[in-house]
Design a protein around this motif. Structure first.
Motif, mmCIF file in Angstrom:
data_model
loop_
_atom_site.group_PDB
_atom_site.id
_atom_site.type_symbol
_atom_site.label_atom_id
_atom_site.label_comp_id
_atom_site.label_asym_id
_atom_site.label_seq_id
_atom_site.Cartn_x
_atom_site.Cartn_y
_atom_site.Cartn_z
ATOM 1 N N UNK A 120 7.026 -3.756 -6.247
ATOM 2 C CA UNK A 120 8.324 -4.251 -6.553
ATOM 3 C C UNK A 120 9.140 -4.732 -5.221
ATOM 4 N N UNK A 121 8.262 -5.189 -4.302
ATOM 5 C CA UNK A 121 9.029 -5.922 -3.103
ATOM 6 C C UNK A 121 8.628 -7.389 -2.908
ATOM 7 N N UNK A 122 9.143 -8.214 -3.688
ATOM 8 C CA UNK A 122 8.587 -9.681 -3.380
ATOM 9 C C UNK A 122 9.071 -9.922 -1.870
ATOM 10 N N UNK A 123 9.832 -9.505 -1.418
ATOM 11 C CA UNK A 123 10.148 -10.026 -0.169
ATOM 12 C C UNK A 123 9.003 -9.824 1.104
ATOM 13 N N UNK A 124 8.385 -8.302 0.586
ATOM 14 C CA UNK A 124 7.294 -8.167 1.337
ATOM 15 C C UNK A 124 6.231 -8.950 1.098
ATOM 16 N N UNK A 125 5.749 -9.444 0.050
ATOM 17 C CA UNK A 125 4.925 -10.518 -0.185
ATOM 18 C C UNK A 125 5.214 -11.841 0.372
ATOM 19 N N UNK A 126 6.465 -12.222 0.451
ATOM 20 C CA UNK A 126 7.131 -13.392 1.220
ATOM 21 C C UNK A 126 6.574 -13.002 2.632
ATOM 22 N N UNK B 126 14.795 -16.470 4.464
ATOM 23 C CA UNK B 126 13.824 -15.675 4.705
ATOM 24 C C UNK B 126 12.701 -16.819 4.892
ATOM 25 N N UNK B 127 12.959 -17.854 5.360
ATOM 26 C CA UNK B 127 12.102 -19.092 5.408
ATOM 27 C C UNK B 127 11.107 -18.670 6.529
ATOM 28 N N UNK B 128 11.604 -18.192 7.743
ATOM 29 C CA UNK B 128 10.575 -17.644 8.832
ATOM 30 C C UNK B 128 10.553 -16.470 9.107
ATOM 31 N N UNK B 129 10.686 -15.379 7.826
ATOM 32 C CA UNK B 129 10.417 -13.997 8.106
ATOM 33 C C UNK B 129 9.016 -13.717 8.024
ATOM 34 N N UNK B 130 8.449 -13.244 9.331
ATOM 35 C CA UNK B 130 6.969 -12.833 9.011
ATOM 36 C C UNK B 130 7.164 -11.420 8.966
ATOM 37 N N UNK B 131 5.777 -10.934 8.678
ATOM 38 C CA UNK B 131 5.762 -9.300 8.651
ATOM 39 C C UNK B 131 6.521 -8.505 9.653
ATOM 40 N N UNK B 132 6.287 -8.938 10.793
ATOM 41 C CA UNK B 132 6.829 -8.181 12.001
ATOM 42 C C UNK B 132 8.385 -8.343 11.935
ATOM 43 N N UNK B 133 8.670 -9.350 11.827
ATOM 44 C CA UNK B 133 10.366 -9.487 11.398
ATOM 45 C C UNK B 133 10.825 -8.478 10.305
ATOM 46 N N UNK C 38 11.041 5.144 6.165
ATOM 47 C CA UNK C 38 10.020 5.453 5.067
ATOM 48 C C UNK C 38 9.325 4.317 4.751
ATOM 49 N N UNK C 39 9.870 3.381 4.251
ATOM 50 C CA UNK C 39 9.387 2.115 3.755
ATOM 51 C C UNK C 39 8.628 1.221 4.985
ATOM 52 N N UNK C 40 9.567 1.248 6.166
ATOM 53 C CA UNK C 40 8.943 0.520 7.215
ATOM 54 C C UNK C 40 7.696 1.220 7.710
ATOM 55 N N UNK C 41 7.774 2.279 7.783
ATOM 56 C CA UNK C 41 6.419 3.039 8.183
ATOM 57 C C UNK C 41 5.367 2.864 7.226
ATOM 58 N N UNK C 42 5.507 2.788 6.095
ATOM 59 C CA UNK C 42 4.546 2.351 5.070
ATOM 60 C C UNK C 42 4.171 0.941 5.394
ATOM 61 N N UNK C 43 5.107 -0.082 5.546
ATOM 62 C CA UNK C 43 4.507 -1.318 5.853
ATOM 63 C C UNK C 43 3.623 -1.377 7.205
ATOM 64 N N UNK C 44 4.265 -0.696 8.124
ATOM 65 C CA UNK C 44 3.522 -0.484 9.360
ATOM 66 C C UNK C 44 2.073 -0.050 9.258
ATOM 67 N N UNK C 45 1.799 0.925 8.444
ATOM 68 C CA UNK C 45 0.610 1.631 8.181
ATOM 69 C C UNK C 45 -0.557 0.260 7.238
ATOM 70 N N UNK C 46 0.235 -0.192 6.747
ATOM 71 C CA UNK C 46 -0.775 -1.279 5.950
ATOM 72 C C UNK C 46 -1.027 -2.538 6.956
ATOM 73 N N UNK C 47 -0.058 -3.057 7.607
ATOM 74 C CA UNK C 47 -0.353 -4.190 8.503
ATOM 75 C C UNK C 47 -1.149 -3.691 9.593
ATOM 76 N N UNK C 48 -1.108 -2.163 9.909
ATOM 77 C CA UNK C 48 -2.175 -1.756 11.125
ATOM 78 C C UNK C 48 -3.586 -2.107 10.408
ATOM 79 N N UNK C 49 -3.777 -1.554 9.275
ATOM 80 C CA UNK C 49 -5.193 -1.636 8.720
ATOM 81 C C UNK C 49 -5.443 -2.952 8.407
#
Lengths: 291, 269
Positions: free
Chosen positions: A61-67, A241-248, A261-272
């Motif tokens: 449910x987060x298109x911004x994540x996929x962006x 969000x034209x240059x919004x990478x995952x780190x940003x 909570x959400x940031x931690x979840x994204x961090x885990x996925x990023x790490x994997x």
């Protein structure tokens, strides 16, 4: 060397290091995983357990994540591709002895170690449409100006240019060290047999360089995906969000908007994701005996 | 004929590459010596009367000096710890190779900094460590440690085992073999590792920005503050940038030989 019996080296020499690393990597990651299983808005006093809800929300449910993921891939692949091509061309030219080669490499490598905030600030200044120096140069040779980082359409490319400026020397030097370690005989034999430069390159140089090429590309790719500093200083992920990478995006989610909570979840996925990518590079480095 | 053409092409490429690489820095340098009026005038003033006022101004303000001090403390602290833990570990990996251990230590390199920062931020907040040097130093260890380990490993691999083995045969303990024999041989390596680690800490922005409080801002963080909040005086900002970058360039000249080895974590010499 690997075939010798290992000397009696006490494990105590490496133990502090391992313990330290465990404490500052595995420990926090476990904590992050735990955080990701809760609704963790930093200012609120309660952090209820919600299982994998965060992960589902982000993935579904987060298109911004996929962006952000997409932008990260574009940035990394775009920058590394250009760095690779340019780097190889320059490396091929530098492969012969000439006066001042040492000084040249020295000068050439300076962009790599310049403080990223200075890099970001300087390029931000150069990119300014009216008073920036880049548009001034374009104007003086009658080329059209650009709005560089201030417009979504050219922002990502402008950032890629900065990355190319900063890291092409790195790519060049790795490829150059590979070129210099190539055996001379196959090339000489080919030239005697009448092969031209392009054939030499395609049939001999390139195949022999494959392992080092893989190493260079994957190494740079991993770094480019992780990259934060200059992007943050120049555009902070914008415009929009034209240059919004995952780190940003993770930074904003967790440290600006405080949705830990959400940031931690994204961090885990990023790490994997990075570990999987990193496994590939390590396999290649080991197979070809880079020790 | 062909040779002359090649030479010309090569020279052209070299000139292009060098100017492209160095131009932004030179331009920054020129701005730092310009007055307020000249700094960003369009068309740019290539010939101007230089002034040291910008440099004077940033030091007069006092906070910049504080940032420099903080950066030095953080960088020295992080480097010292990274060396203390990492040099013996590098020695261990060189003499007693272990694929699993190597992989674990290297894998810390893969972690995206932001991913590590999220949990640490919460942890440090809870422990009340946000305005301290300790938190930043610990975070910098995450990258510096694996850097030092792998760099030292590649140096120790080059050092011949025979001397240590001879010492061991003569009754020397393994710790002394390490510290009195292997270490001095690789002293340049240790210095190189220290410099790499120092540069990394000095340049680092993200961890320092998030974990530092008002009294522990490092140079990158302080400068970022200049950009966003202050009424921007480009000349002063450029001067601050030059000062921020100078130690890095000075140190760089010492480790230039080892740059590729350091950046690729010892994989490539």
């Amino acid at each position: 060397m690997a075939s010798r019996n290992p000397t009696k080296v006490p494990i105590l020499l490496v133990l502090p290091c391992v313990v330290a690393l465990l404490a500052i990597t595995i420990g926090p990651m476990i904590y992050a995983f735990n955080t990701s299983l809760h609704r963790y808005y930093l200012p609120s006093p309660k952090h209820p357990f919600i299982g994998f809800q965060n992960y589902l929300d982000i993935l579904l449910r987060d298109p911004r994540f996929w962006n952000a993921f997409r932008i990260m891939i574009y940035y990394g692949v775009g920058a590394v591709a250009i760095e690779f091509v340019l780097g190889f061309i320059i490396a091929l030219f530098l492969n012969e002895e000439f006066r001042g080669r040492r000084i040249l490499s020295g000068v050439f490598m300076v962009p790599i170690i310049i403080t990223p905030i200075v890099v970001g600030f300087t390029w931000r200044l150069m990119y300014k449409p009216t008073i920036g120096i880049l548009n001034y140069f374009l104007r003086s040779v009658y080329l059209p100006e650009s709005k560089w980082i201030f417009v979504p359409s050219s922002a990502l490319l402008s950032l890629i240019i900065i990355d190319v400026w900063e890291f092409t020397p790195f790519m060049t030097l790795i490829l150059l060290s590979g070129l210099m370690s190539l055996p001379r005989e196959p090339l000489e034999a080919a030239r005697i047999d009448g092969a031209n430069s392009w054939q030499c390159f395609r049939e001999i140089i390139f195949p022999l360089m494959k392992p080092i090429i893989m190493f260079a590309i994957l190494f740079r790719l991993i770094d480019a995906f992780k990259w934060f500093d200059t992007i943050y200083v120049t555009t902070v992920g914008g415009p929009g969000t034209a240059t919004e990478t995952l780190s940003i995006y993770i930074y904003k989610k967790g440290l600006t908007w405080l949705y830990m909570g959400k940031a931690a979840a994204m961090s885990i996925m990023f790490l994997i994701f990075m570990i999987v990518l990193g496994n590939i590079i390590i396999k290649w480095a080991n197979i070809k005996g880079f020790r | 004929m062909n040779n002359k053409l090649r030479l010309a092409a090569k020279t052209l490429i070299i000139v292009l590459v060098v100017s492209f690489s160095l131009f932004p820095l030179f331009w920054l340098l020129s701005i730092s010596f310009k007055t307020r009026v000249d700094a960003l005038s369009m068309p740019p003033k290539w010939i101007f009367v230089p002034t040291l006022a910008n440099f004077g101004e940033i030091f007069r303000r006092g906070e910049f000096l504080g940032f420099c001090l903080n950066s030095i403390i953080v960088a020295l602290g992080s480097t010292a710890l990274a060396l203390a833990f990492g040099v013996p570990a590098g020695y261990f990996l060189a003499r007693r190779p272990s694929a699993n251990l190597s992989f674990f230590i290297l894998s810390t390199r893969l972690a995206p900094p932001i991913a590590m920062l999220i949990p640490f931020f919460v942890i440090f907040r809870r422990l009340g460590l946000t305005n301290t040097y300790a938190s930043i130093i610990i975070m910098h260890l995450i990258l510096n440690l694996s850097l030092v380990v792998w760099l030292m490993r590649s140096f120790f691999l080059e050092a011949p085992r025979e001397m240590e083995e001879a010492a061991l045969v003569d009754g020397c303990g393994p710790y002394r073999a390490f510290s009195l024999i292997a270490l001095p041989v690789c002293a340049t390596g240790v210095v190189a590792a220290a410099i790499f680690s120092f540069i990394y800490s000095w340049n680092e922005l993200l961890f320092a920005m998030v974990l530092s409080g008002y009294s522990t801002h490092t140079v990158p963080v302080g400068m970022y503050g200049f950009i966003t909040w202050e009424q921007i005086h480009w000349g002063e900002l450029a001067a601050a940038s030059i000062v921020a970058v100078s130690p890095v360039i000075v140190f760089y000249s010492f480790i230039q030989k080892y740059l590729i080895r350091g950046l690729s974590f010892g994989a490539i010499k």
